[in-house]
Each structure stands twice: as structure tokens, then as C-alpha cells.
Design an enzyme around this catalytic site. Structure first.
Site, PDB file in Angstrom:
ATOM      1  N   GLY A   1       4.798  -0.311  24.458  1.00 50.68           N
ATOM      2  CA  GLY A   1       4.314   1.196  25.090  1.00 50.68           C
ATOM      3  C   GLY A   1       4.404   1.253  26.545  1.00 50.68           C
TER       4      GLY A   1
ATOM      5  N   GLU B   1       3.911  -6.277  22.254  1.00 50.83           N
ATOM      6  CA  GLU B   1       5.100  -6.014  21.567  1.00 50.83           C
ATOM      7  C   GLU B   1       6.045  -5.184  22.443  1.00 50.83           C
ATOM      8  OE1 GLU B   1       3.924  -3.895  18.141  1.00 50.83           O
ATOM      9  OE2 GLU B   1       3.276  -5.602  17.065  1.00 50.83           O
TER      10      GLU B   1
ATOM     11  N   GLY C   1       8.976  -3.253  24.240  1.00 50.37           N
ATOM     12  CA  GLY C   1      10.443  -3.108  24.110  1.00 50.37           C
ATOM     13  C   GLY C   1      11.046  -2.428  25.388  1.00 50.37           C
ATOM     14  N   ARG C   2      10.784  -1.343  25.639  1.00 50.72           N
ATOM     15  CA  ARG C   2      11.464  -0.666  26.855  1.00 50.72           C
ATOM     16  C   ARG C   2      11.256  -1.326  28.060  1.00 50.72           C
ATOM     17  NH1 ARG C   2      11.702   5.248  26.609  1.00 50.72           N
ATOM     18  NH2 ARG C   2       9.808   5.113  25.071  1.00 50.72           N
TER      19      ARG C   2
ATOM     20  N   ARG D   1      18.426  10.428  23.501  1.00 49.80           N
ATOM     21  CA  ARG D   1      17.126  10.647  24.161  1.00 49.80           C
ATOM     22  C   ARG D   1      17.142  11.901  24.926  1.00 49.80           C
ATOM     23  NH1 ARG D   1      14.704   7.869  27.551  1.00 49.80           N
ATOM     24  NH2 ARG D   1      12.667   8.158  26.395  1.00 49.80           N
TER      25      ARG D   1
ATOM     26  N   CYS E   1      29.065  19.158  19.131  1.00 53.09           N
ATOM     27  CA  CYS E   1      29.218  20.336  18.900  1.00 53.09           C
ATOM     28  C   CYS E   1      27.832  20.870  18.715  1.00 53.09           C
ATOM     29  CB  CYS E   1      29.944  20.682  17.682  1.00 53.09           C
ATOM     30  SG  CYS E   1      29.314  19.566  16.111  1.00 53.09           S
TER      31      CYS E   1
HETATM   32  N1  LLP Z   1       5.299  -1.793  18.634  1.00 53.28           N
HETATM   33  C1  LLP Z   1       5.337  -0.791  17.801  1.00 53.28           C
HETATM   34  C2  LLP Z   1       4.637  -0.868  16.421  1.00 53.28           C
HETATM   35  C3  LLP Z   1       6.229   0.284  17.904  1.00 53.28           C
HETATM   36  O1  LLP Z   1       6.220   1.168  17.278  1.00 53.28           O
HETATM   37  C4  LLP Z   1       6.973   0.229  19.319  1.00 53.28           C
HETATM   38  C5  LLP Z   1       7.809   1.541  19.417  1.00 53.28           C
HETATM   39  C6  LLP Z   1       7.056  -0.793  19.852  1.00 53.28           C
HETATM   40  C7  LLP Z   1       6.001  -1.687  19.696  1.00 53.28           C
HETATM   41  C8  LLP Z   1       7.667  -0.942  21.029  1.00 53.28           C
HETATM   42  O2  LLP Z   1       7.474   0.168  22.210  1.00 53.28           O
HETATM   43  P1  LLP Z   1       8.010   0.051  23.592  1.00 53.28           P
HETATM   44  O3  LLP Z   1       7.314  -1.110  24.413  1.00 53.28           O
HETATM   45  O4  LLP Z   1       9.433   0.039  23.600  1.00 53.28           O
HETATM   46  O5  LLP Z   1       7.410   1.553  24.239  1.00 53.28           O
HETATM   47  N2  LLP Z   1      13.120   6.007  20.649  1.00 53.28           N
HETATM   48  C9  LLP Z   1      11.980   6.434  21.477  1.00 53.28           C
HETATM   49  C10 LLP Z   1      10.869   5.461  21.613  1.00 53.28           C
HETATM   50  C11 LLP Z   1      10.279   5.200  20.182  1.00 53.28           C
HETATM   51  C12 LLP Z   1       9.268   4.074  20.082  1.00 53.28           C
HETATM   52  C13 LLP Z   1       8.827   3.608  18.683  1.00 53.28           C
HETATM   53  N3  LLP Z   1       7.899   2.625  18.841  1.00 53.28           N
HETATM   54  C14 LLP Z   1      12.426   6.641  22.863  1.00 53.28           C
HETATM   55  O6  LLP Z   1      13.613   6.618  23.221  1.00 53.28           O
HETATM   56  O7  LLP Z   1      11.682   6.880  23.799  1.00 53.28           O
END
Ligand code: LLP
Length: 417
Positions: free
Chosen positions: A239, A273, A275-276, A313, A343
Site C-alpha cells: 500500500g 507485501e 508492489g507499487r 489507470r 473508442c
Molecule cells: N497485498 C494485497 C493483499 C493487495 O491487495 C495489494 C494490492 C498489495 C499487497 C500491493 O499493494 P501496493 O503496495 O502495490 O499498493 N490497480 C490499482 C492498484 C490495485 C491494488 C490492489 N491490491 C492501481 O493501479 O492503482
């Protein structure tokens, strides 16, 4: 300096000119900086160095094999959100005990595979799922390691589509019901209770909700400990956001400093966890201008060869990405709408962006597209999935070559219809 910066006037990825990458590999093209991924991963790892922790990279942000392999090589563990992501993690070299499996609707087949592999944990979303896992494990005469995902009902102050820790969201089990469910779990011999998990949401740039969530998890762990249930770890989810607009965001150290004080008291290891935060700033979507138009009294449109099919996005969340010309374009800056070829009126990357006079053939980069860019790309309008290149050590290689029409149509051409 790592990532996307100008060498004199030309935009580069780690010093490799983006213009030359676009000429060699074509556009639309995802470009990633291996150095920026390493730096972002290490920043998090270093920030938590004073406490037992494991970083499980969230594959959903970007599961291109080369990137997942790069992170595996750095010592990351994996967070998979589907059966497909589990398979990608395995192919990238992660062993099952380094993979956690999250997801709100895990199918029977996915659970059978996860239990059979003996993952570090299946992050359980509901009492029903817990029951299904227990039965699958019992049938196979094994014990499944599980972590219960709790929903702390905390507002993460992010876009409503990506806030996951509120009561009204579909995720997890209300935190106040968790202890009861744990007591029930403890009596199932086919379950091993490894931890508790939460994920508040994504692109979170205010630390207070993350701190309160960590405190809530620690409170629950204490209650469980008092009831004789000993866990191994607390999974704080992902997150942590990045800066899309160059405004300051919390650093990895700020994040660690806000959650570790609560967590230390628990004595339990921490799982993260992200990601981004790991891949977001390390990728850009590179596109060519295919058309421009402006009629009297109307806005100026710059149409790209990339659209919502490559980067959804902006269309889906109104997300902001900086858009910059790759080479300098002489001339006055003018407001224009930068749009894709799809489109749909939502296929707009940016409105009223001040840009030099771009013309067909000019190349632009949409920055900070490393997370949830290629991973969310689609074949809408039968557009092939874009090529992806990884820049490393002054050179580059394909991480994925552009999909061909034959590959796109293969599964359909197999039928006799
Ligand atoms: N763990 C769980 C259980 C999650 O659902 C997610 C993301 C993460 C970790 C990783 O979160 P991060 O560190 O990346 O924020 N498509 C959207 C974001 C969806 C995130 C869904 N879950 C966007 O483009 O902003």
C-alpha cells in the site's frame, strides 16, 4: 541517479536514450530500469533492517517474468494473488515456502494447488474459505499454513476503488470477529495458524492509517497470545504510495518508523507485501504521437499510439501520470489533451497538459507506469500487448516482445467454428 532522467536534453532510462529504445523496439513500449527496482527494493529492506522482516513483492503490480526474477534475485519473497501468479512466482525461482497467496475469491483448484505446494501461507478471506482449506488439507492428510486476513475498518484516504480496509469493502474478516474464528481454527488439525494479515489499500501516502492498522494487528496478536494461540508473524500488506506528481511522499524509513514501534512490542516477525513502491517509478510507457488536431475554439488533441488498453489507470481511477516529450520540441508550451486511440471518451491520459508543439512521429513517455501498467493491459480492440524492455548496466533486453496477431488469435483458431 537511477530511472528516468534527462541526459542534457534527451530523456533516458539509466542513461540509455528512450528515443533509441523506441526506434529499436517500436511503440507502445514499456521501459523498466533494473537499477531503480533494485534501489526501491533495497530502500524498504534497509528501512526494516533493525527488525525481523520479509518482503513479499506483490506480483500483481507487475508480473513480467524478468522483473519477478530480478526481485527474486534480490532476496525478495512473493505475494501471489491468483493461481497464475503462483505459477509465475514458481517459474521465477521462488520456492513455495517463500510465497503467500492472497485473494478474495480463490477457486477450489487454486486452493488445491496452494495446499499441495505447501505455501508459506494462504491468506484466508472468510470463514467459508477457511473451512474449504481445512477440508482440502484433511483430505490430503496434510496441514495447510494459513494467515487470517482481517478488515480493521480504517480509512486509508486513497482512491475508493483501491481502499480495501473499510467495513464496506469485500476484503477479510471484521477484526472483532477474528479472535473467535482463530479459536475455531486452532481446533482444526489440518490447519497451521501462521499469522494475521491485513491490507488497507493502495497508493497510501498518509502514514497514520498504516500505523493504526499495525497497532490494531498487534492488539489482536496479544489477544490471541493471551488465549494461548501463538503466531509466527504479522503481515502488514502493501500500500505504500509513490509520488506521481513530484509532491513529497513518505520515505521507506518514515514508513518503518511509523509501524515498527507498535510491532516491536509483539515480538513477531513482520511480512510486507509492497508492489507499487518497488516497481512504480521504475517503469515508463513510451508512445508515439500519431495525430494532432485543433479546431477553432476547441481544445488541442494529441493522439498517441498507446491508450487505455496499455495503461488503464487514468481511465479507471482518473490517475495522474506525468507525460513528457522524449526529445526537446522547440516552440511555445500550449495546453492540450493527450489521448489514446481507443473508442471511449475515458481514453484520456491527461487534460490541459502544457506541452510543446508535438507532431506525429514525436515520442513521449508516461512516467511512473511500472506498477499496474503492463499488468493491467488488455487486448481491447484486438490491440497486441505491448513490448517491454529492461534496461540494465547501460544495455537493454526484451522482457517481453510485442504480441503477434497469431499469438492473440491462436486459442480461437484452434476451434473449428
Ligand atoms: N497485498 C494485497 C493483499 C493487495 O491487495 C495489494 C494490492 C498489495 C499487497 C500491493 O499493494 P501496493 O503496495 O502495490 O499498493 N490497480 C490499482 C492498484 C490495485 C491494488 C490492489 N491490491 C492501481 O493501479 O492503482
Amino acid at each position: 541517479m537511477t530511472g528516468f532522467f534527462r541526459d542534457r536534453t534527451t530523456l533516458t532510462c539509466d542513461g540509455v536514450p528512450i528515443g533509441s529504445l523506441a526506434r529499436s523496439a517500436g511503440t507502445p513500449l514499456y521501459v523498466y530500469s533494473a537499477a531503480a527496482i533494485r534501489e526501491a527494493y533495497r530502500a524498504l529492506d534497509t528501512a526494516f533492517a533493525s527488525y525481523p522482516h520479509t518482503i513479499h513483492y506483490a506480483l500483481k503490480a507487475n508480473s513480467t517474468l524478468a522483473i519477478v526474477r530480478l526481485l527474486q534475485g534480490l532476496g525478495s519473497h512473493a505475494d501471489a494473488n491468483s493461481g497464475g501468479e503462483i505459477e509465475v512466482a514458481l517459474r521465477a525461482g521462488f520456492t513455495p515456502e517463500h510465497i503467500v497467496f492472497t485473494g478474495v475469491g480463490k477457486t477450489h483448484d487454486e486452493l488445491v494447488r496452494a495446499v499441495g505446494l505447501g505455501l508459506k501461507a494462504i491468506n484466508v478471506e472468510s470463514p467459508g474459505e477457511l473451512d474449504r482449506i481445512a477440508r482440502i488439507a484433511a483430505d490430503r492428510g496434510t496441514r495447510a499454513r494459513v494467515a487470517l486476513r482481517v478488515n480493521p475498518d480504517i480509512d486509508s484516504q486513497t482512491h475508493p476503488y483501491i481502499a480495501t480496509g473499510l467495513r464496506e469493502s469485500k476484503f477479510g474478516v471484521p477484526i472483532e470477529l477474528a479472535a473467535g474464528l482463530f479459536r475455531e481454527m486452532a481446533s482444526r488439525p489440518s490447519l497451521h495458524l501462521a499469522g494475521i494479515h491485513l491490507h488497507l489499500g493502495s497508493q497510501i501516502v498518509t502514514l497514520d492509517p498504516l500505523r493504526r492498522a499495525a497497532e490494531a494487528l498487534v492488539g489482536l496478536a496479544r489477544e490471541l497470545c493471551d488465549a494461548g494461540i501463538r503466531l509466527e508473524y504479522l503481515d502488514l500488506g502493501g500500500g505504500l504510495g509513490i509520488s506521481y506528481d513530484e509532491q513529497p511522499v513518505p520515505s521507506a524509513e518514515d514508513y518503518a518508523a511509523s509501524v515498527l514501534p507498535a510491532v516491536r512490542g509483539s515480538g513477531l516477525a513482520v511480512v510486507l507485501e509492497p508492489g507499487r513502491r518497488v516497481v512504480g517509478a521504475a517503469g515508463a510507457l513510451v508512445a508515439s504521437v500519431v495525430d494532432t488536431k485543433q479546431f477553432p475554439g476547441s481544445r488541442r488533441f494529441v493522439v498517441l499510439d498507446a491508450g487505455m488498453s496499455e495503461l488503464i489507470r487514468p481511465a479507471l481511477y482518473g490517475a495522474f501520470h506525468r507525460i513528457v516529450p522524449v526529445e526537446p520540441c522547440p516552440g511555445p508550451l500550449e495546453p492540450c489533451d493527450i489521448v489514446g486511440p481507443v473508442c471511449e471518451s475515458s481514453d484520456v491520459f491527461g487534460r490541459d497538459r502544457l506541452m510543446p508543439p508535438l507532431e506525429p512521429g514525436d515520442v513521449v513517455a508516461l512516467l511512473d507506469a511500472g506498477a499496474y501498467g503492463s499488468a493491467m493491459a488488455s487486448n481491447y480492440l484486438r490491440r497486441p500487448l505491448p513490448a517491454e524492455v529492461l534496461v540494465d548496466n547501460g544495455g537493454w533486453q526484451y522482457a517481453r516482445r510485442r504480441q503477434t496477431m497469431a499469438e492473440m488469435l491462436g486459442p480461437e483458431e484452434e476451434t473449428s467454428l
